[in-house]
Design a protein around this motif. Structure first.
Motif, short mmCIF file in Angstrom:
data_model
loop_
_atom_site.label_atom_id
_atom_site.label_comp_id
_atom_site.label_asym_id
_atom_site.label_seq_id
_atom_site.Cartn_x
_atom_site.Cartn_y
_atom_site.Cartn_z
N GLN A 138 -28.31 23.50 -49.66
CA GLN A 138 -28.05 23.58 -48.23
C GLN A 138 -27.96 22.20 -47.60
OE1 GLN A 138 -30.66 26.27 -46.22
NE2 GLN A 138 -29.64 26.08 -44.25
N ILE A 139 -28.80 21.29 -48.06
CA ILE A 139 -28.77 19.92 -47.54
C ILE A 139 -27.43 19.25 -47.85
CG2 ILE A 139 -29.76 17.61 -47.86
CD1 ILE A 139 -32.47 18.91 -48.20
N ILE A 140 -26.98 19.41 -49.10
CA ILE A 140 -25.71 18.78 -49.50
C ILE A 140 -24.54 19.42 -48.78
CG2 ILE A 140 -24.17 18.38 -51.46
CD1 ILE A 140 -26.68 18.28 -53.23
N ARG A 141 -24.56 20.75 -48.68
CA ARG A 141 -23.45 21.46 -48.07
C ARG A 141 -23.25 21.09 -46.60
NH1 ARG A 141 -24.64 26.02 -49.99
NH2 ARG A 141 -25.93 26.77 -48.27
N ASN A 142 -24.35 20.79 -45.92
CA ASN A 142 -24.27 20.45 -44.49
C ASN A 142 -24.26 18.95 -44.23
OD1 ASN A 142 -24.45 23.20 -43.15
ND2 ASN A 142 -26.26 23.27 -44.44
#
Length: 232
Positions: free
Chosen positions: A201-205
């Motif tokens: 989620q951190i990478i995706r956002n």
């Protein structure tokens, strides 16, 4: 005098330990500046190191005034997790010991005691392990929601479910092994691979860029606070 000497030696060792980790954090941040050119697996390893080094250094910075002003030495929150011999060792004795000390009496032990009479001591222990990881997963989903203001994707929860399942399997295998099987060389690779879920989620956002900037500010602060100069 002997006790004072031991405390001094322990303090010097601790200072050197944190200094090395600070240098490694700087190196990780510098390498992260070239993230567009790095392999995703290497980036994942860097993010994992970034989280560990930065949290431990921040906690050390917060603990220093308490020791200086009140003479109270706070308990370390990490116990060299990269030396873990198993997942059980990593999660129970080396990683985020504050969370471990909270979850053990509030979740693990009560669930184990409740289940013991129904399924036996061994299965009750595994039930306590799984319940602890499920609660930890929910706590992290809540933290992610607070930080990102986005609806949960449950990838972090699945990460902790996997940790619970494989830790339980490990406990069973180690108990069945007459030579107390050592899993040192499997533990960190397993954690790095499953960290894909934790950081998804951190990478995706695109949050890793913001985190990198924030920790660059931390690095500059520490460099200005210590009585010697650095040149990186």
């Amino acid at each position: 005098m002997k006790n004072n000497k031991n405390l001094t030696e322990k303090g010097l060792k601790s200072t050197r330990n944190y200094f090395i980790k600070f240098l490694l954090l700087v190196l990780v941040i510098k390498i992260g500046d070239y993230r567009q050119s790095l392999h995703p697996d290497l980036l994942l390893a860097l993010y994992s190191c970034h989280v560990y080094f930065s949290i431990e250094i921040v906690l050390a910075i917060l603990a220093a005034p308490v020791l200086a002003i009140f003479g109270i030495e706070t308990e370390p929150q990490f116990n060299e997790p990269y030396l873990a011999t198993s997942l059980q060792d990593f999660w129970g004795k080396r990683w985020n010991l504050m969370a471990t000390n909270i979850l053990r009496p509030t979740i693990y032990i009560p669930i184990q005691n409740i289940c013991k009479g129904m399924v036996g001591a061994e299965c009750a222990k595994l039930a306590g392990v799984m319940a602890t990881f499920l609660v930890s997963g929910l706590m992290h989903e809540l933290i992610y929601f607070y930080v990102t203001h986005l609806l949960p994707t449950w990838e972090v929860m699945w990460y902790f479910v996997l940790q619970g399942v494989y830790t339980s399997i490990e406990i069973v295998v180690k108990k069945a092994s007459s030579d107390r099987l050592q899993l040192r060389f499997m533990t960190i690779p397993f954690l790095l691979v499953t960290n894909r879920l934790f950081f998804a989620q951190i990478i995706r956002n695109g949050m890793e860029s913001k985190l990198n900037e924030d920790y660059s500010v931390l690095v500059e602060f520490v460099k200005g606070a210590v009585p010697w100069s650095f040149s990186f």
